[in-house]
Each structure stands twice: as structure tokens, then as C-alpha cells.
Scaffold this motif. Structure first.
Motif, PDB file in Angstrom:
ATOM      1  N   ASP A 191      44.205  40.403  38.231  1.00 27.58           N
ATOM      2  CA  ASP A 191      43.635  40.601  39.525  1.00 27.58           C
ATOM      3  C   ASP A 191      43.227  42.263  39.523  1.00 27.58           C
ATOM      4  OD1 ASP A 191      43.572  38.122  39.818  1.00 27.58           O
ATOM      5  OD2 ASP A 191      45.190  38.044  41.415  1.00 27.58           O
ATOM      6  N   PHE A 192      44.195  43.204  39.333  1.00 27.84           N
ATOM      7  CA  PHE A 192      43.908  44.394  39.381  1.00 27.84           C
ATOM      8  C   PHE A 192      42.828  44.951  38.259  1.00 27.84           C
ATOM      9  CE2 PHE A 192      44.746  49.239  38.489  1.00 27.84           C
ATOM     10  CZ  PHE A 192      44.992  49.505  39.565  1.00 27.84           C
ATOM     11  N   LEU A 193      43.029  44.441  37.087  1.00 31.59           N
ATOM     12  CA  LEU A 193      41.997  44.848  36.104  1.00 31.59           C
ATOM     13  C   LEU A 193      40.484  44.345  36.336  1.00 31.59           C
ATOM     14  CD1 LEU A 193      44.278  43.833  32.870  1.00 31.59           C
ATOM     15  CD2 LEU A 193      43.378  46.229  33.721  1.00 31.59           C
ATOM     16  N   ASN A 194      40.606  42.996  37.113  1.00 33.11           N
ATOM     17  CA  ASN A 194      39.078  42.563  37.382  1.00 33.11           C
ATOM     18  C   ASN A 194      38.493  43.505  38.368  1.00 33.11           C
ATOM     19  OD1 ASN A 194      38.591  40.507  35.771  1.00 33.11           O
ATOM     20  ND2 ASN A 194      39.983  38.890  36.898  1.00 33.11           N
ATOM     21  N   ASN A 195      39.418  43.990  39.299  1.00 39.20           N
ATOM     22  CA  ASN A 195      38.729  44.949  40.432  1.00 39.20           C
ATOM     23  C   ASN A 195      38.396  46.413  40.244  1.00 39.20           C
ATOM     24  OD1 ASN A 195      39.149  42.985  42.114  1.00 39.20           O
ATOM     25  ND2 ASN A 195      41.452  43.434  42.817  1.00 39.20           N
ATOM     26  N   GLN A 196      38.729  46.643  38.912  1.00 44.82           N
ATOM     27  CA  GLN A 196      38.347  48.091  38.362  1.00 44.82           C
ATOM     28  C   GLN A 196      36.893  48.147  37.816  1.00 44.82           C
ATOM     29  OE1 GLN A 196      40.868  50.443  38.613  1.00 44.82           O
ATOM     30  NE2 GLN A 196      41.524  48.517  39.771  1.00 44.82           N
ATOM     31  N   HIS A 197      36.308  46.871  37.806  1.00 42.84           N
ATOM     32  CA  HIS A 197      34.858  47.486  37.315  1.00 42.84           C
ATOM     33  C   HIS A 197      33.647  46.781  37.946  1.00 42.84           C
ATOM     34  CE1 HIS A 197      34.792  43.470  34.654  1.00 42.84           C
ATOM     35  NE2 HIS A 197      35.740  43.396  35.553  1.00 42.84           N
ATOM     36  N   ASN A 198      32.501  47.426  38.186  1.00 35.06           N
ATOM     37  CA  ASN A 198      31.478  46.899  39.080  1.00 35.06           C
ATOM     38  C   ASN A 198      30.409  46.061  38.401  1.00 35.06           C
ATOM     39  OD1 ASN A 198      32.645  48.268  41.258  1.00 35.06           O
ATOM     40  ND2 ASN A 198      31.755  50.249  40.464  1.00 35.06           N
ATOM     41  N   HIS A 199      30.468  46.044  36.915  1.00 34.72           N
ATOM     42  CA  HIS A 199      29.483  45.272  36.313  1.00 34.72           C
ATOM     43  C   HIS A 199      30.214  44.386  35.269  1.00 34.72           C
ATOM     44  CE1 HIS A 199      26.667  48.377  37.433  1.00 34.72           C
ATOM     45  NE2 HIS A 199      27.468  49.406  37.271  1.00 34.72           N
ATOM     46  N   GLY A 200      29.216  43.355  35.036  1.00 34.86           N
ATOM     47  CA  GLY A 200      29.908  42.273  34.157  1.00 34.86           C
ATOM     48  C   GLY A 200      30.497  41.205  34.871  1.00 34.86           C
ATOM     49  N   TYR A 201      31.728  40.616  34.219  1.00 34.32           N
ATOM     50  CA  TYR A 201      32.320  39.306  34.611  1.00 34.32           C
ATOM     51  C   TYR A 201      33.733  39.631  34.660  1.00 34.32           C
ATOM     52  CZ  TYR A 201      27.821  37.472  33.117  1.00 34.32           C
ATOM     53  OH  TYR A 201      26.444  37.441  33.034  1.00 34.32           O
ATOM     54  N   LYS A 202      34.304  38.533  35.629  1.00 35.56           N
ATOM     55  CA  LYS A 202      35.733  38.282  35.843  1.00 35.56           C
ATOM     56  C   LYS A 202      36.177  38.014  34.456  1.00 35.56           C
ATOM     57  CE  LYS A 202      35.240  37.642  40.776  1.00 35.56           C
ATOM     58  NZ  LYS A 202      35.477  36.578  41.744  1.00 35.56           N
ATOM     59  N   TYR A 203      37.652  38.122  34.254  1.00 36.24           N
ATOM     60  CA  TYR A 203      38.484  37.696  33.187  1.00 36.24           C
ATOM     61  C   TYR A 203      39.468  37.047  33.743  1.00 36.24           C
ATOM     62  CZ  TYR A 203      36.054  40.882  30.090  1.00 36.24           C
ATOM     63  OH  TYR A 203      35.114  41.379  29.052  1.00 36.24           O
ATOM     64  N   ALA A 204      40.012  35.914  32.843  1.00 35.78           N
ATOM     65  CA  ALA A 204      40.757  35.113  33.191  1.00 35.78           C
ATOM     66  C   ALA A 204      42.088  35.320  32.199  1.00 35.78           C
ATOM     67  CB  ALA A 204      40.619  33.541  32.975  1.00 35.78           C
TER      68      ALA A 204
END
Length: 363
Positions: free
Chosen positions: A41-54
Motif C-alpha cells: 500500500d505504501f508503494l502504491n501511494n508513492q506514484h501519481n501515474h500508472g497503475y496499482k500493484y498487487a
């Protein structure tokens, strides 16, 4: 004993003690999985472009307890790109991972987390993002660089078509997520994904609304250059957040502010990367990917506040970098140590099965 010899012996003893204090729980134990989901969740919140990672797999874990009952986690996790854009409030647990045939994107991350009073927080990380191309087939869609001129022209053509069919509402381009092409009898067949946001237009000049309540969504356009078909999924901002424990948060998710590409899209690759490095206070504690393996005796643990290891886990081989050892010289009060004999050549191989890596969740 001369002072130099005493110093060398003392350093050796400290290093051995540090190795003994490294806990090696099962990668799939609940405590480790909780830490991996916090990292995701922390990594997903670090970028503004592209997609979420599972989260796909926990490859390795080391835990260093401290005398105050807290601990430091060193995780090596594998992530896979989903079809949910980072601006989509859908919980990542409800997002679909992209199949390999559509060029799956993989992220390999080393993450350092601190657990203080039962709360996990990310202290540092480094990530490498790559395309998975081993299962691509001849004639399948090929991922295009995000600055591909013809594909970007197709994006703008499909956006124009979208604005021509919407009444009293105009959209502006926020982010191009993916672009691919497939060679067919009619030429290049494009498939593109991009995020749009409600815009305020005056004299044919449109300005994206930098407002959390502005309408926005992700659009998928397909077709040949002059014949796009467009379908858009608008984001709903009343979807409640769901944390890693599947409990619903009290407040609804709010969208991030608009991050429009400025000065044109300059990406020369076919995917958005995870943030590569974040290491403000933990310099040197992130392990290298080609870490050398060595046998480390493991002590069983008795944790007072929260379990940090699966008590059923057996002694196993581990990877331990010099920087990790130097950071773990203190003796944790919550660890009960016992003597562990080094395995011999005649030892039962079943007893040497390592607790990591963990299960593969997708592929």
C-alpha cells in the motif's frame, strides 16, 4: 591480549551475536504477510501515474528485534501490475492482475519497515520494475513506448470523439496508462488506456479542473487510427477504503489532485515504473539483489506484544548482508536463545527446507 586483538575478538563476537538475533519466520506467516501488505500500500501511494500493484509473492524476510520490544523488518517482495489506475479508489484487493499475454509488469522491491508498539511503517525501499515478456506470442498485442507518436495521435483522436458525444461536459487528458498495437490485415490495431478529468473550456482552450469533486475516469480506446471506439469507466469516490485486515475505514476515499503531463509525454518505455528508491534514514540497510547466502542459526522467539515469527518454523538457510548484521548488534529481550547444531551432510534434507520464498498468488 593486546588492544588490537581484543578489538578484533569483540567485533567477531558482536557479529556472531547479531547473526543469532536475526529471526527467519515463514514468508507466509500472518505477521509477515501483514508487513508485506503495508509495504504494498505504501508503494502504491508513492506514484501519481500508472497503475496499482498487487502482492504476488514474498521472496524473503528477516526480522531484527530490539530490547524495547520493537523490531525492524527486511522484506523482499514481488508485485504485479493491476488494471486499476492509481487514481481509481477501488481497493487493490479488488483489482485484476494483468495476464502475461498482455505484457505483465513486475516490480521487485526491497522494503525496510519499523514495527513500533505494534504499528508497521515503511522506513526505506528500493524497487526495480520490468516487463514480463517470456510468454508473449507472435501476432499478440505489443506494448508500445508511452511516447509513441502514432499511438498518442490515436489517444487524442479518441478523446476528441469522446468529447463530441458527451453533453455539457468536456474531458481533458490526465495520464496515459498503456498503449499497445497489433498487426492485422487492416494495419496497426491500437489499444490505449488513459485517464481523463472534467475540464473547463473557454474559446476552445480547456483547463483540467484541479478539484477532488471533478468527474474523472479511465478510458479504453480501440481501433485503427481514424476509427476509434471509446469506453470509459468513471471513478466513484464514495467507495470506502478497505485495509489489509478487510475492515472498512470510516471515511470514503478521496481522489488525488490532477497530475497532468506537462511539456508532453517523454517516457521512452512501455510502462510506468514504481518509485525506484526511498531511503531517508536507513541508508545501507537495503540488501542487494545478488546477496550471498550463508547459514545462520535461528533461535525460536517468544514475542510479548505481537508475534513476529511462526513458532512452527524450522531453522533454515538465510541471506544476510554485512549492513544488516551491523544494524542488529543489540540483544532483544523478547528472544529466547538455544543452541542449534550446524547441519551435517547426513542431516535429513526435509529439515533444511527454507521458510522462504512464499506462495505465488498469481503467476
Amino acid at each position: 591480549m593486546n588492544p588490537l586483538g581484543f578489538t578484533l575478538v569483540l567485533g567477531l563476537l558482536v557479529g556472531i551475536q547479531a547473526q543469532i538475533n536475526v529471526l527467519r519466520p515463514l514468508c507466509d506467516s500472518p505477521d509477515v504477510e501483514e508487513a508485506a501488505l503495508v509495504a504494498r500500500d505504501f508503494l502504491n501511494n508513492q506514484h501519481n501515474h500508472g497503475y496499482k500493484y498487487a502482492l504476488n509473492r514474498i521472496d524473503d524476510v528477516k526480522i531484527l528485534p530490539t530490547p524495547d520490544g520493537n523490531s525492524t523488518y527486511f522484506l523482499d517482495i514481488e508485485l504485479l501490475e493491476t488494471d486499476c489506475h492509481v487514481m481509481d479508489p477501488t481497493p487493490v484487493a479488488n483489482c485484476s492482475v494483468r495476464p502475461k499475454l498482455l505484457t505483465a509488469i513486475e516490480g521487485d522491491c526491497d522494503v525496510v519497515l519499523k514495527k513500533v508498539n505494534g504499528t508497521l511503517t515503511v522506513a526505506a525501499f528500493k524497487c526495480k520494475t520490468e516487463e514480463s515478456t517470456e510468454d508473449l506470442c507472435l501476432g499478440c498485442p505489443t506494448l508500445l513506448p508511452l511516447n509513441h507518436t502514432a499511438a498518442l495521435d490515436f489517444v487524442h483522436a479518441s478523446l476528441t470523439k469522446l468529447n463530441n458525444v458527451t453533453e455539457n461536459l468536456t474531458y481533458a487528458l490526465v495520464d496515459v496508462g498503456r498503449m499497445s498495437s497489433q498487426v492485422v490485415s487492416g494495419g496497426a490495431l491500437y489499444t490505449v488506456e488513459y485517464v481523463v478529468v472534467e475540464a473547463n473550456c473557454l474559446n476552445e482552450t480547456c483547463t483540467p479542473l484541479n478539484d477532488t469533486m471533478a468527474a474523472r475516469g479511465i478510458c479504453t480506446a480501440k481501433g485503427f487510427h481514424a476509427e476509434p471506439t471509446v469506453n470509459c469507466k468513471m471513478f466513484s469516490y464514495l467507495i470506502p477504503l478497505v485495509d489489509s485486515n478487510s475492515t472498512v475505514a470510516a471515511e470514503p476515499a478521496l481522489p488525488p489532485l490532477v497530475h497532468v503531463h506537462s511539456g508532453g509525454i517523454k517516457h521512452g518505455r512501455g510502462h510506468h515504473k514504481l518509485t525506484a528508491l526511498h531511503d531517508p534514514h536507513m541508508s545501507g540497510l537495503l540488501s542487494a539483489e545478488s546477496e550471498s547466502a550463508e547459514t545462520v542459526p535461528v533461535a525460536p522467539t517468544v514475542q510479548v506484544n505481537a508475534a513476529v515469527a511462526d513458532p512452527s518454523s524450522a531453522p533454515a538457510t538465510s541471506s544476510s548482508s554485512a549492513s544488516d548484521d551491523s544494524a542488529s548488534a543489540e540483544v532483544p529481550l523478547s528472544v529466547v536463545k538455544r543452541a542449534v547444531e550446524a547441519p551435517t551432510a547426513q542431516a535429513d534434507p526435509v529439515a533444511l527446507v527454507p521458510p522462504c520464498p512464499g506462495k505465488i498468488r498469481f503467476f
